[in-house]
Motif scaffolding. Structure first.
Motif, PDB file in Angstrom:
ATOM      1  N   UNK A  67       0.824  -1.211   0.000  1.00 23.40           N
ATOM      2  CA  UNK A  67       0.000   0.000   0.000  1.00 23.40           C
ATOM      3  C   UNK A  67       0.858   1.261   0.000  1.00 23.40           C
ATOM      4  N   UNK A  68       1.967   1.223   0.744  1.00 24.22           N
ATOM      5  CA  UNK A  68       2.868   2.373   0.772  1.00 24.22           C
ATOM      6  C   UNK A  68       3.503   2.576  -0.603  1.00 24.22           C
ATOM      7  N   UNK A  69       3.867   1.463  -1.257  1.00 22.83           N
ATOM      8  CA  UNK A  69       4.456   1.546  -2.595  1.00 22.83           C
ATOM      9  C   UNK A  69       3.440   2.098  -3.589  1.00 22.83           C
ATOM     10  N   UNK A  70       2.208   1.602  -3.518  1.00 23.32           N
ATOM     11  CA  UNK A  70       1.176   2.074  -4.441  1.00 23.32           C
ATOM     12  C   UNK A  70       0.840   3.551  -4.223  1.00 23.32           C
ATOM     13  N   UNK A  71       1.023   4.041  -3.022  1.00 29.20           N
ATOM     14  CA  UNK A  71       0.725   5.442  -2.731  1.00 29.20           C
ATOM     15  C   UNK A  71       1.876   6.365  -3.107  1.00 29.20           C
ATOM     16  N   UNK A  72       3.043   5.823  -3.412  1.00 24.17           N
ATOM     17  CA  UNK A  72       4.205   6.667  -3.698  1.00 24.17           C
ATOM     18  C   UNK A  72       4.054   7.345  -5.064  1.00 24.17           C
ATOM     19  N   UNK A  73       4.697   8.493  -5.207  1.00 24.89           N
ATOM     20  CA  UNK A  73       4.617   9.270  -6.445  1.00 24.89           C
ATOM     21  C   UNK A  73       5.304   8.535  -7.600  1.00 24.89           C
ATOM     22  N   UNK A  74       6.403   7.858  -7.310  1.00 26.85           N
ATOM     23  CA  UNK A  74       7.118   7.125  -8.350  1.00 26.85           C
ATOM     24  C   UNK A  74       6.283   6.002  -8.945  1.00 26.85           C
ATOM     25  N   UNK A  75       5.568   5.298  -8.078  1.00 24.98           N
ATOM     26  CA  UNK A  75       4.702   4.211  -8.553  1.00 24.98           C
ATOM     27  C   UNK A  75       3.574   4.759  -9.416  1.00 24.98           C
ATOM     28  N   UNK A  76       2.969   5.853  -8.968  1.00 25.03           N
ATOM     29  CA  UNK A  76       1.879   6.464  -9.737  1.00 25.03           C
ATOM     30  C   UNK A  76       2.381   6.922 -11.110  1.00 25.03           C
ATOM     31  N   UNK A  77       3.584   7.468 -11.143  1.00 24.93           N
ATOM     32  CA  UNK A  77       4.166   7.923 -12.403  1.00 24.93           C
ATOM     33  C   UNK A  77       4.451   6.728 -13.317  1.00 24.93           C
ATOM     34  N   UNK A  78       4.979   5.652 -12.734  1.00 24.57           N
ATOM     35  CA  UNK A  78       5.267   4.457 -13.533  1.00 24.57           C
ATOM     36  C   UNK A  78       3.984   3.852 -14.100  1.00 24.57           C
ATOM     37  N   UNK A  79       2.912   3.867 -13.318  1.00 17.42           N
ATOM     38  CA  UNK A  79       1.624   3.359 -13.804  1.00 17.42           C
ATOM     39  C   UNK A  79       1.129   4.205 -14.967  1.00 17.42           C
ATOM     40  N   UNK A  80       1.253   5.522 -14.859  1.00 19.52           N
ATOM     41  CA  UNK A  80       0.815   6.403 -15.949  1.00 19.52           C
ATOM     42  C   UNK A  80       1.631   6.178 -17.219  1.00 19.52           C
ATOM     43  N   UNK A  81       2.963   6.002 -17.070  1.00 17.52           N
ATOM     44  CA  UNK A  81       3.791   5.718 -18.246  1.00 17.52           C
ATOM     45  C   UNK A  81       3.431   4.371 -18.866  1.00 17.52           C
ATOM     46  N   UNK A  82       3.180   3.376 -18.018  1.00 21.05           N
ATOM     47  CA  UNK A  82       2.795   2.051 -18.537  1.00 21.05           C
ATOM     48  C   UNK A  82       1.470   2.133 -19.289  1.00 21.05           C
ATOM     49  N   UNK A  83       0.547   2.964 -18.814  1.00 20.56           N
ATOM     50  CA  UNK A  83      -0.715   3.148 -19.532  1.00 20.56           C
ATOM     51  C   UNK A  83      -0.505   3.929 -20.818  1.00 20.56           C
ATOM     52  N   UNK A  84       0.408   4.899 -20.798  1.00 23.52           N
ATOM     53  CA  UNK A  84       0.698   5.682 -21.990  1.00 23.52           C
ATOM     54  C   UNK A  84       1.231   4.811 -23.117  1.00 23.52           C
ATOM     55  N   UNK A  85       2.131   3.875 -22.780  1.00 23.17           N
ATOM     56  CA  UNK A  85       2.715   3.012 -23.808  1.00 23.17           C
ATOM     57  C   UNK A  85       1.950   1.699 -23.962  1.00 23.17           C
ATOM     58  N   UNK A  86       0.774   1.626 -23.333  1.00 24.56           N
ATOM     59  CA  UNK A  86      -0.187   0.518 -23.465  1.00 24.56           C
ATOM     60  C   UNK A  86       0.388  -0.838 -23.035  1.00 24.56           C
ATOM     61  N   UNK A  87       1.196  -0.847 -21.969  1.00 27.14           N
ATOM     62  CA  UNK A  87       1.682  -2.127 -21.443  1.00 27.14           C
ATOM     63  C   UNK A  87       0.573  -2.902 -20.748  1.00 27.14           C
TER      64      UNK A  87
ATOM     65  N   UNK B   8      -1.627  -5.815 -23.873  1.00 25.93           N
ATOM     66  CA  UNK B   8      -0.520  -6.397 -24.636  1.00 25.93           C
ATOM     67  C   UNK B   8      -0.897  -6.978 -26.001  1.00 25.93           C
ATOM     68  N   UNK B   9      -2.131  -6.855 -26.442  1.00 24.76           N
ATOM     69  CA  UNK B   9      -2.513  -7.480 -27.709  1.00 24.76           C
ATOM     70  C   UNK B   9      -1.733  -6.897 -28.884  1.00 24.76           C
ATOM     71  N   UNK B  10      -1.461  -5.594 -28.841  1.00 20.51           N
ATOM     72  CA  UNK B  10      -0.678  -4.983 -29.921  1.00 20.51           C
ATOM     73  C   UNK B  10       0.733  -5.536 -29.982  1.00 20.51           C
ATOM     74  N   UNK B  11       1.323  -5.760 -28.828  1.00 20.00           N
ATOM     75  CA  UNK B  11       2.669  -6.347 -28.785  1.00 20.00           C
ATOM     76  C   UNK B  11       2.629  -7.749 -29.374  1.00 20.00           C
ATOM     77  N   UNK B  12       1.623  -8.520 -29.017  1.00 24.20           N
ATOM     78  CA  UNK B  12       1.531  -9.888 -29.527  1.00 24.20           C
ATOM     79  C   UNK B  12       1.292  -9.909 -31.032  1.00 24.20           C
ATOM     80  N   UNK B  13       0.493  -8.979 -31.539  1.00 22.67           N
ATOM     81  CA  UNK B  13       0.237  -8.924 -32.983  1.00 22.67           C
ATOM     82  C   UNK B  13       1.504  -8.601 -33.773  1.00 22.67           C
ATOM     83  N   UNK B  14       2.420  -7.847 -33.184  1.00 20.91           N
ATOM     84  CA  UNK B  14       3.701  -7.580 -33.836  1.00 20.91           C
ATOM     85  C   UNK B  14       4.726  -8.682 -33.575  1.00 20.91           C
TER      86      UNK B  14
END
Length: 175
Positions: free
Chosen positions: A91-111, A114-120
């Motif tokens: 919970x502490x990790x999920x509340x951290x700013x770094x984790x929130x930023x990493x989640x946003x970047x992962x959503x930005x690059x659509x991680x 994964x269907x697009x990655x598999x299609x390629x």
């Protein structure tokens, strides 16, 4: 037959179950020994009785020993405290700013999709296997897999950057 002692209620369930399963087997052993003859019956009963008493005494000793209480207590508190510590850390990790930023970047690059990655990835792997004539070199394989993931992610990020003014107006891509 030996006098029946009540087994301690503090006795762990597995030991109690083992003891309950063992008693009928010992009674069958006594019956078998009774069929083999009078002399065998007497010595067999003595042997079975002494074995039963020894097991009963051992189980009672274990059930009354303070170490058993300590182990049970330690297991219960130790297990739950480790689990609680893990939840707090998560919970502490999920509340951290770094984790929130990493989640946003992962959503930005659509991680998270994964269907697009598999299609390629599938045509790339098929081409690699055909070109290598079997199993490709592990370094080449890992470079191509990483390349597929990076290129698909970069394409999603560039597309979002290019469409940033249009996406605000479209209901599906508003967020």
């Amino acid at each position: 037959m030996a006098s029946q002692k009540k087994i301690s209620p503090r006795l762990p369930a597995k030991l109690f179950h083992f003891w309950q399963q063992s008693k009928p087997r010992l009674q069958k052993l006594w019956r078998f020994l009774a069929l083999t003859g009078r002399t065998t019956l007497h010595s067999g009963k003595q042997l079975a009785t002494s074995v039963t008493r020894a097991i009963d005494t051992g189980i009672e000793y274990i059930a009354r020993h303070p170490l058993l209480d300590w182990l049970i207590n330690r297991f219960q508190t130790g297990f739950f405290s480790v689990q609680q510590q893990w939840h707090r850390l998560r919970n502490r990790l999920r509340a951290s700013a770094g984790y929130q930023k990493a989640v946003l970047y992962a959503q930005l690059v659509r991680l998270d999709k994964p269907i697009g990655i598999l299609l390629l990835l599938w045509p790339t792997l098929i081409a690699l296997w055909i070109a290598a004539g079997g199993w490709p070199d592990p370094l080449v394989l890992s470079v191509f897999i990483a390349g597929v993931i990076l290129m698909r992610s970069a394409g999603c990020a560039i597309n979002d950057y290019a469409d940033r003014h249009i996406d605000k107006k479209v209901k599906r891509t508003k967020n």
